[in-house]
Design an enzyme around this catalytic site. Structure first.
Site, PDB file in Angstrom:
ATOM      1  CG  PHE A 133      10.352   6.845  -1.039  1.00 13.63           C
ATOM      2  CD1 PHE A 133      10.932   5.617  -1.353  1.00 13.63           C
ATOM      3  CD2 PHE A 133       9.072   6.859  -0.509  1.00 13.63           C
ATOM      4  CE1 PHE A 133      10.235   4.425  -1.118  1.00 13.63           C
ATOM      5  CE2 PHE A 133       8.371   5.669  -0.274  1.00 13.63           C
ATOM      6  CZ  PHE A 133       8.970   4.454  -0.572  1.00 13.63           C
ATOM      7  CB  CYS A 135      19.066   8.853  -2.978  1.00 16.50           C
ATOM      8  SG  CYS A 135      20.773   8.926  -3.485  1.00 16.50           S
ATOM      9  CB  THR A 201      20.802  16.035  -0.816  1.00 13.88           C
ATOM     10  OG1 THR A 201      20.610  14.883  -1.638  1.00 13.88           O
ATOM     11  CG2 THR A 201      21.586  15.654   0.418  1.00 13.88           C
ATOM     12  CB  CYS A 345      25.089  55.294  13.627  1.00 13.71           C
ATOM     13  SG  CYS A 345      25.534  55.525  11.900  1.00 13.71           S
ATOM     14  CB  CYS A 348      29.256  51.411   7.562  1.00  8.06           C
ATOM     15  SG  CYS A 348      27.594  50.746   7.817  1.00  8.06           S
ATOM     16  CB  CYS A 351      21.170  51.763   6.624  1.00  9.83           C
ATOM     17  SG  CYS A 351      21.846  53.299   7.285  1.00  9.83           S
ATOM     18  CB  CYS A 355      17.275  53.005   2.151  1.00 12.85           C
ATOM     19  SG  CYS A 355      15.621  53.715   2.151  1.00 12.85           S
TER      20      CYS A 355
END
Lengths: 448, 467
Positions: A133, A135, A201, A345, A348, A351, A355
């Protein structure tokens, strides 16, 4: 090694890993090969109404160099005649009596048509049926597939037709392309269905070629919506599974659920089972890698069970379901804050920017003096202003280093109360901003 | 050397001796292992697996790392190769699995060796036992030599229920993995742990027992149903040049062994070192000398770069370590003073016509002698055959090729029906390596199993080692 055998409404399956009704279960050759490699069961590719397929049938969602995080298809149900399918199902079941063979069925919305194919297919010796039921393309335009699954009354009616003649368990497969999946689930139970499976699907357009303006997949210059599956749909499937699994009516009925939607590894399977799936079905991962992935699924789940002392999958099926709750019942007094381990840390500063731009501006870049590192002058590093941290968890999700940012629960002294309790005891707070402000002052909650 | 290799900076004033002898590849973190394993395409009928002499199911073990089933990954490796931990460190992966990886064509091959090490370390740290002794079948097998071939054969036989005794003349098992691979490529604990794993399968080890001295071949042939000979090879042979007996002339294998069994600070090394021979052992010796503190280390080789037996990655590694190479140079005399090495006298060579092996033979350049001042000469020109053992085997009808034991390729059986052999002592052609030795042990175990238990032995469930 743990025993992976499951009991799915009376059907004993050597393990919970089933192939979903899809191209990998198109023929006896394929299914027998799959059983040889360890699959516990299959849901045979849907048999039923006559069809003709098109090309191209698949479009993929690739992501940053990773192939197929999502797969969309416009293939139809089996394009092999019913006789051929039934003969191969019977042969396969004879060769592999211990493995589960479920026959997926879809015909037009006529009682005689449904009852006739059920009676014929039962002769194969298959272990059960799955009513397709779900497709979402090709068949739905002809009033089948999701066209049935999207109307609970139809779902109930057709299930009843089938139950009137079936002598073996019947699984009703649900479509995700609906506002509230619990409704067709209840309808299937009302129609006396023995089990549920989900999700089919999801309606999708996989993409557009920006050079030729063609839709992908390109069917002779045209394109249209197809069914989306693969790892990308897993969170949606988990939600719908939990919604159905946690529904009191479904729980009272006791029907088992076969879960699917993006399962690729044993870990995915464990998650589905923790949310109430008794068996799991796989398609996209097999379309990508072949049947052989089942060896690790069995081995990995078995090792995981051994580590935790589970002797049978039934020891853990549904274990996380009681934790499924609603926003109104969450504890408003639960407070977590981010802690950054500066020794891990790598600077980079993702964060910080997350934030600052997308959350609550409670990480500062400050000069930090690290023990045993550098020349004592320190360097600029992200530092959480804990009193302002709302505990949203965004920083830790963007952090690329394992265990660098952790969310730590702290006790604030605020009352452990839920929104529902608050609405009941002091409704004015939940309706008036002025009262809300007073309440926040009273409990010491400051939002900057 | 894979791109992960971080060149060693020769700055002893910044690193302790112990630090300089740590494994030069750091272990993968979980994240590194997962990222790398997810890069694997999981090929069907994968070329890497075909290239592995022990046919490890590489795509499967890598996929298991990617799904977080690291325990299962280790089991997949060990099912094909009980010495998976040693092989992950000492295998020439660049010419085997990684050299066959389909990704090398458009980007970088998967770092199969390091992923294998990750899985093996995971299992070792948790002391996971994957296999158990098979149901006793009443047959007794003696294994002579506890190197990788012997361990592999003993382990595979024990899994199938054979009563196995390993006789090892040295104090420890592991063979060259324990004694002959420089410690910064394989720490001694790794191979010793493999010996323990085989011991746990119920194999009895008798150390410090030399066959031919402490026990006779005649007795072994009488007492056991089969014998597996994996005695390896002997010491580095004589160069047959004057001055070879001088103080300061070392056997290369003995020099490597010191890094495994002695405190590093007690190892004697020269300041100017000449290593003779450009094979694996030569590279190990030269790089050890550098890391110990030798200021000038040269590898002397009579042919050219193209002919040297060392792998290209070893050559690069040695150059990164500051080792210099003198190709087309033949030692003719070790020059001494008061019994001590003072210099190595060499002669320049040219390449002439190809010889029987297809390699161009070096020809002396007349009048080109010169001296290299040095205080240490390390010989790394191969290994001697263990003739006392092979002569003795000859009395039992075992035949040799070029001094190596001759075996049937399918079973590793010698010309004596009860005696099998494997490892470096049968390597009359091809590269001597741990992984080849492991496969030899497996082949012999199969051969012995079929010979004693019949053709059906192949189908005995123990072969699949499922628990």
């Amino acid at each position: 090694m743990a025993n992976l055998e499951i009991d799915f409404c009376g059907i004993k399956s050597p393990n919970p890993f089933w192939l979903a009704s899809a191209p990998p279960t198109n023929s006896g050759y394929q299914v027998q090969k799959a059983f040889d490699q360890g699959w516990g069961g299959v849901v045979w590719k849907t048999i039923g109404a006559p069809v003709m397929n098109v090309c191209n049938r698949y479009g993929t969602m690739d992501y940053k160099g990773t192939k197929i995080i999502g797969l969309n298809n416009v293939e139809l149900i089996s394009d092999r005649p019913i006789d051929v399918n039934l003969r191969e199902i019977a042969e396969t079941k004879k060769l592999f009596p211990k493995n589960t063979v479920i026959c997926s069925v879809m015909v037009e919305s006529k009682k005689e048509a449904w009852q006739e194919i059920i009676k014929r297919a039962e002769q194969t010796g298959c272990d059960g049926f799955e009513l397709n039921f779900g497709c979402p393309h090709g068949m739905s335009e002809r009033g089948m597939g999701s066209a049935m699954g999207q109307v609970p009354e139809y779902t109930c009616m057709v299930t009843e037709w089938v139950m009137d003649v079936a002598t073996i368990p019947v699984i009703v497969k649900l479509t995700p392309n609906i506002t509230d999946i619990v409704q067709p689930a209840r309808a299937a139970i009302k129609g006396r269905g023995s089990a549920l499976s989900l999700i089919n699907t999801i309606n999708s357009i996989i993409g557009v070629d920006i050079d030729t303006f063609e839709i992908r997949p390109n069917v002779g210059g045209k394109g249209g919506h197809g069914g989306y599956a693969g790892p990308a749909v897993k969170p949606i499937a988990l939600h719908l599974l939990s919604a159905v699994g946690a529904d009191p009516e479904v729980q009272r009925s006791g029907v088992p659920i076969s879960g699917m939607g993006g399962i690729e590894t044993w870990r995915d399977a464990v998650e589905f089972m923790l949310l109430g799936a008794t068996s799991v079905q796989v398609c996209t991962a097999v379309m990508h890698w072949g049947f052989r992935i089942v060896e690790d699924m069995i081995d990995g789940m078995s090792n995981w069970m051994d580590e935790r002392g589970f002797e049978s999958p039934h020891d853990f099926i549904g274990k996380s379901l009681p934790r499924i709750s609603h926003f109104g019942d969450f504890d408003l007094g639960f407070q977590s804050v981010a802690r950054i381990d500066h020794n891990k840390c790598i600077n980079c500063n993702l964060c910080y920017v997350a934030c600052n731009d997308a959350a609550h501006q409670c990480i500062d870049l400050k000069n930090v003096q690290l023990k045993n590192i550098g020349n004592g002058e320190g360097k600029l590093m992200p530092v959480v202003r804990e009193e302002d941290c709302v505990g949203c968890d965004l920083c830790s999700t963007v952090c690329p280093v394992d265990d660098c940012i952790s969310m730590v629960e702290i006790e604030t002294g605020r009352p452990h109360v839920t929104w529902n309790e608050l609405s009941q005891k002091r409704p004015e707070i939940t309706q008036d901003w002025g009262k809300m402000e007073e309440y926040r002052k009273e409990i010491g909650l400051h939002i900057h | 050397m894979a791109e992960h290799y971080k060149p060693f900076k020769y700055m002893p004033w910044e690193m302790s001796l112990e630090e300089r002898f740590q494994e030069y590849h750091p272990p993968y973190s979980e994240r590194e292992a997962v990222l790398e394993s997810n890069r694997c395409l999981y090929c069907h009928d994968a070329p890497c697996m075909v290239a592995c002499p022990t046919t490890i199911d590489i795509p499967t073990f890598i996929r298991k790392i990617s799904t977080g089933n690291v325990k299962g990954s280790a089991k997949t490796i060990l099912e094909s190769n009980l010495m998976g931990a040693s092989c992950s460190r000492v295998c020439p992966v660049e010419v085997l699995c990684e050299g066959a990886c389909v990704l090398q064509h458009d980007h970088k091959p998967i770092t199969i060796g390091r992923l294998q090490r990750y899985a093996m370390d995971y299992a070792n740290e948790r002391n996971i036992d994957f296999f158990k002794k098979g149901e006793p079948n009443g047959f007794k097998v003696a294994v002579i030599g506890a190197g990788p071939a012997g361990l592999s054969c003993a382990g595979e036989l024990a899994k199938r229920g054979f009563d196995v005794t390993v006789l090892e003349k040295r104090e420890w098992g592991g063979g060259l993995d324990t004694y002959g691979i420089v410690v910064f490529r394989e720490p001694v604990e790794v191979s010793l742990k493999e010996v323990t794993m085989i011991e746990k399968l119920g194999v009895e080890f008798k150390f410090n027992v030399e066959v031919g001295k402490d026990v006779t071949f005649e007795d072994l042939v009488k007492q056991y149903d089969s014998i597996f000979v994996s005695v390896g090879l002997g010491a580095v042979p004589e160069m047959s040049i004057p001055g070879e007996e001088l103080q300061g002339v070392y056997d290369g294998l003995a020099f490597i062994e010191e890094t495994k069994i002695m405190p590093l600070k007690d190892i004697k090394y020269g300041n100017r070192v000449c290593v003779i021979g450009a094979g694996n052992t030569g590279i190990d010796c030269a790089t050890i000398a550098r890391r110990l503190g030798s200021e000038r280390v040269s590898i002397i080789y009579r042919r050219s770069e193209a002919e040297m037996p060392a792998y290209h990655f070893e050559y690069q590694f040695a150059m990164n370590e500051g080792v210099s190479f003198m190709f087309l140079t033949q030692p003719v005399e070790v020059v001494g003073e008061n019994g001590q090495v003072k210099a190595l006298k060499c002669i320049r060579m040219d390449l002439g016509q190809p010889d029987a092996s297809g390699r161009r033979s070096p020809v002396e350049v007349a009048g080109s002698e010169f001296e290299i001042p040095c205080d240490m000469v390390i010989k790394a020109i191969g290994q001697k055959k263990l003739t006392p053992i092979t002569d003795k085997l000859g009395e039992f009808g075992v035949k040799l090729i070029k001094g190596y034991i001759e075996v049937d390729n399918a079973t590793n059986r010698t010309h004596h029906p009860k005696i099998y052999a494997g490892g470096d002592c049968i390597r009359s052609k091809g590269e001597a390596s741990t992984v080849m030795a492991v496969e030899d042990g497996k082949i012999a175990a199969n051969g012995i199993h079929v010979a004693l238990c019949g053709e059906k032995a192949h189908k005995v469930p123990a072969l699949t080692s499922k628990m």
